[in-house]
Design an enzyme around this catalytic site. Sequence first.
Site, mmCIF file in Angstrom:
data_model
loop_
_atom_site.group_PDB
_atom_site.id
_atom_site.type_symbol
_atom_site.label_atom_id
_atom_site.label_comp_id
_atom_site.label_asym_id
_atom_site.label_seq_id
_atom_site.Cartn_x
_atom_site.Cartn_y
_atom_site.Cartn_z
ATOM 1 N N ARG A 167 0.811 -1.218 0.000
ATOM 2 C CA ARG A 167 0.000 0.000 0.000
ATOM 3 C C ARG A 167 0.840 1.263 0.000
ATOM 4 N NH1 ARG A 167 -2.477 1.731 4.243
ATOM 5 N NH2 ARG A 167 -1.271 0.282 5.498
ATOM 6 N N THR A 170 8.635 -10.354 2.049
ATOM 7 C CA THR A 170 7.397 -10.587 1.309
ATOM 8 C C THR A 170 7.410 -12.014 0.770
ATOM 9 O OG1 THR A 170 8.133 -10.106 -0.947
ATOM 10 C CG2 THR A 170 7.659 -8.224 0.469
ATOM 11 N N VAL A 184 15.031 -21.922 4.540
ATOM 12 C CA VAL A 184 14.857 -23.333 4.895
ATOM 13 C C VAL A 184 14.846 -23.470 6.414
ATOM 14 C CG1 VAL A 184 15.783 -25.662 4.657
ATOM 15 C CG2 VAL A 184 16.100 -24.013 2.798
ATOM 16 N N GLY A 222 0.386 -18.905 12.154
ATOM 17 C CA GLY A 222 1.425 -18.213 11.372
ATOM 18 C C GLY A 222 2.455 -19.151 10.778
ATOM 19 N N GLU A 263 2.374 -20.483 4.530
ATOM 20 C CA GLU A 263 2.655 -19.396 3.610
ATOM 21 C C GLU A 263 1.432 -18.479 3.583
ATOM 22 O OE1 GLU A 263 5.749 -18.949 1.853
ATOM 23 O OE2 GLU A 263 5.939 -20.195 3.615
ATOM 24 N N ASP A 311 6.152 -25.268 -1.364
ATOM 25 C CA ASP A 311 7.077 -24.652 -0.415
ATOM 26 C C ASP A 311 8.221 -25.626 -0.073
ATOM 27 O OD1 ASP A 311 7.579 -22.434 1.666
ATOM 28 O OD2 ASP A 311 7.468 -24.242 2.915
ATOM 29 N N LYS A 360 12.373 -25.425 -0.882
ATOM 30 C CA LYS A 360 13.431 -25.579 0.123
ATOM 31 C C LYS A 360 14.428 -26.660 -0.287
ATOM 32 C CE LYS A 360 10.464 -23.981 3.840
ATOM 33 N NZ LYS A 360 9.379 -24.386 4.748
#
Length: 815
Positions: free
Chosen positions: A507, A555, A609, A664, A667, A678, A682
Site C-alpha cells: 500500500r 514478502t 529453509v 502463522g 505461507e 514450499d 526448500k
Amino acid sequence: MNILKFGGTSVGSIESITALMEILKSREGTENPVVVLSAMSGITNALLEMAESAKNLKDYSESLKLMEERHFTIIRTLLPAAAQNPVLTRIRIYLNELEDILQSVYNLRELSPQTRDLILSYGERCATEMISHIAKQQFKDVLYADGSELIKTDSNFGQAKVNVNLTEMLIRTFYGSNKDKLIFVTGFISSNDEGRVTTLGRGGSDYTAAIWGSALDADEIQIWTDVDGMLTADPRIVKKAFSLPELSYTEAMELSYFGAKVIYPPTMIPAFLKKIPIVIKNTFNLDFPGTYIKHGVSPSNLPIKGISSIDGISVLNLSGSGMVGKAGFSGRLFSMLSREQVNVVLITQSSSEHSITFAVKPSDSLKALSLINKEFDLELQAKKLEYPEVENGLSILAIVGENMKRTPGMSGKLFSALGRNGVNVRAIAQGSSEYNISVILSKSDLSKAVNAVHDAFYSDLKKTLHIFCLGTGNIGKTLFAQLQSQMQFLADHNDLQVKVMGISNTRKMHLDPNGIDLTQWEEELDMANMKASLPDFIKKMKAMNLPNCVFVDNTASPNPVEYYLDILESSISVVTCNKIGNSADYEQYAAFKQAARTYGVDFFYETNVGAGLPIIRTLRDLMLSGDKVARIEAILSGTISYIFNNYKEEILFHEIVKEAQDKGYTEPDPRDDLNGKDFMRKMLILARDAGYALEEKDIELQNMLPPSCMAAVDVDDFYAELKNNTDYFEGLKKQAAAEHKVLRYIGKLEDGKVAITLQMVDESHPFFTLSGSDNIISFTTNRYKDRPLVVKGPGAGAEVTAAGVFADIINIGKR
Ligand SMILES: NC(=O)c1ccc[n+]([C@@H]2O[C@H](COP(=O)([O-])OP(=O)(O)OC[C@H]3O[C@@H](n4cnc5c(N)ncnc54)[C@H](O)[C@@H]3O)[C@@H](O)[C@H]2O)c1
Ligand SMILES: N[C@@H](CCO)C(=O)O
Ligand code: NA
C-alpha cells in the site's frame, strides 16, 4: 592571561551575547582576558555583497538597513534605555561612513581590494563597539580597541602579511598600559604602514587571537564557537561524529586544511611557535570541556583523529612520454601554478613518471588548464605531452592522525571500507609525514564514503546498519518488534546500531533519513503520503547512498526478486526470507551469489529453509570446510509437520490446516504448503547450496492431496475442498494409527536427485518423534558418515522466522 575569541555566531544574537557575558562573568576575579570579536554572523558576507552591488550599480540600501536593524535590536534589548544613546550614535556614525564609501564605489563603479577591506572592517567595528558597550553595564573598566591600529601588515589587501615584530611591540605596549581593563578588540582587521585598513584573510579573527596570544605569551587561546570543538568528521555528514579531546597542531592543521571549518590553519602558527594551547569551546554548551590543540598531546587510543573532506574538487592529469626522466618537470609545473596563485590541493605521481595528477578548487580548474596549455605549448604540440583535461564532480576524503605513522594497516582499513561500499577511488596521496592519507572520489559517493570510513575506524565505538524493509505482514511486523526490543542490548553488547531507514508494503512506503522510530512505525507508515512503488523505493534507497546498507525482503512476492541483482550490484546487502528468488532459475540463483561476491556484500537467506534453524549456515560451513554431502533427508514443511503431529482423534483435517494458518506457520497462501511447493523450493535451495545445479523440473514431488484440492481456485475454495475430502484424510489417519505409524512428508537428496514423498513411518524411523511445527534435517556427508549431523526444532512461525532474519542482519553487521 588568556585570549578569548568569539566568532560570528557567538556575537550574532541576543541569546549568544547573553551567553558570552555569562562566560566572562564566570571568570571574574581571575586575570582579565583579552576578548577578540568577529562581526555578527552573516554581516561579513552582507558587506561583501553590498560592495559588489555598489560596484554593479545595484541597490544596497536594504542590506545596509538590515545591518543597522540587527545591531539596534540587540542594543535596545540588552541595554537599559539610558545607556543606549551613546552606542546607537557610535554605530550610526560607522554606518554613515560606510554608506559614504559605498556611494563612492557606486559613483566610480570601481571596487579596489583596498576599499573592500575598508568596507569589511565595519562588521568587526560595529560588533565590537556594541558588545563592549553592553559589557560596560556589567563590568568596570571596559575598553574598546580598534585592532586595525595594533596589527601592522604589508599592503596585500584581503590577505595581508603581518609585520610580526612591530605588531608584537605595539600590542605589548598597548596591553602594558591597559592591563587592568577588560579589553574588547576587533578581530580580522589590521593596517599597513600608511594606516590604511587591511584584512588578515579567511579565518582572520582566529589569527588576531593567535597574534595577541603570542605577543602577550598567553596561557591559552580560547576559540569560542557554536559547535563542540573539533569532531572526528563533519557532523552534517556523519551523525555519529564525536568531539576530540586533544589534537596536536599538525593534526589540527591537516584536519582543517581539508574542510573542518572550526579553525583556519594559518591562524595556529603564532600559537604553535610559542607552544600556546588553543582550546576550542562552545558558547552554547558550557558543559563541553573543549578540544585542546597543543604540544605533547597524551597518547590516544584512537586509530585516527578524524576524517576530513572537501566537497568540490577538480582534477587535472598531465601525462606523456615527455615527462619521463626529465628532471625538474614537476618543479616547472608546480612553481608555475604557485606563481599564478593556483592553490594545488593534492598531488600524485605515478612511479613510472608517466603522469602527474593534481587537484585544485573547481574555480581554479580552467585557469590551471590554460596556464598548462601556455607553459607546455611546445611539448603539447610535439605530442610529448597529452592535452590535459579537467575532471569535475569529485571530492577529497582524508584520514588524519599522528598514530597512523606507528600503526600498520591503516591504509588497508581505509581502502577496504571504501571497496566494501562500492566507492571507486580516483587517486590517492599519502602525505610523506604519514599524518594524512587522502583519496579522490566521486562527489556523489562522498557522504557514504565518509560514513563508511568513520565506521571502519571507530567500529569499536559503534557501527550502524541501515536497513530498508519490504513487507509488514507476519514476519515484517515481528521483526520490527524484535529490533525495537533488542536495540539497547545491541548497542551495549555488540556496539551495533540497527536503523530502519525505509519500510514499504503493497500500500504505502515511508523513508526517513534520520531512521524510523520503531515504537510507532505503523502510524508513521500510515501517515506517510507516499504510495508504495517498488522501483521508487529502491531508487530512494540507492540515492541515500548509506554505508552498511541492507535490503530486507519479508514478502512472498516475486516482484522484489527482480531487483536483487541491481541492489547487490549497488553494494547493498540482501537478507531475504522470501524463497522465490533462490528457487527460480538456477542461473538467477548463481547470479545473486556471484554479485554478492563481486561487490563485497552479503546475500543471506537462512530463513529460506527451516525458518530460524541453522540449516543454510550449517550446510555452508560444511561445504566451505571441504566436506561433501552424500545424502540429505528432511522434513522441511513446518505446516505439514504441525498438521501430522496434531491430526489426531476427533479433529478434522481442514480444521487443523486452519489452525496452522492461524498460528502463522503457513505461507500467505496455505495451498503453497499443502501442495508441496514450499517444500520443493526448500529442497531445491538446499540441493543448490550442496553444489547441484538443479531446476524445479528435476524434483520428483509426490502429491499428498486429492486432485480436487489441488485444483482449488482460491483459498476459500481450497478449504471447502479439504472439507469435501474429509474421508480421504480420515482414511490416511486411520491406516497409520492401525499400523502404529505416523504420517510424514519427507524430502530426500541422494546422488544429485531430489524426491519428496508422503510416507508412513514407525518408531524405528528417526523422524518418528516430532512435535509442533518441528523441522528435522539430517546431513550424511564424507565426515558425518556413520551418524548423520542432525538439526531439529520449530521450523515455522513468525517469532522464529523473524529471529532468523534478525540474525542474518546482525551477521552482516559483524563482518
Ligand atoms: N511464516 C513462516 O514461518 C515463514 C518462515 C520462513 C519464511 N517465511 C517467508 O516470509 C515471507 C513473508 O511471510 P508473511 O507470513 O510475513 O507474509 P504476509 O502475507 O503476512 O506479509 C507479506 C507482506 O509483504 C508485503 N508485500 C507483498 N508484495 C510486496 C511488494 N511487491 N512490495 C512491498 N511489499 C510487498 C505485503 O504488503 C505484506 O505486508 C514469505 O516469503 C514466507 O515464505 C515465512
Ligand atoms: N510455510 C512455511 C514457513 C517456513 O518456511 C512452512 O510451513 O514451513
Ligand atoms: Na534456517
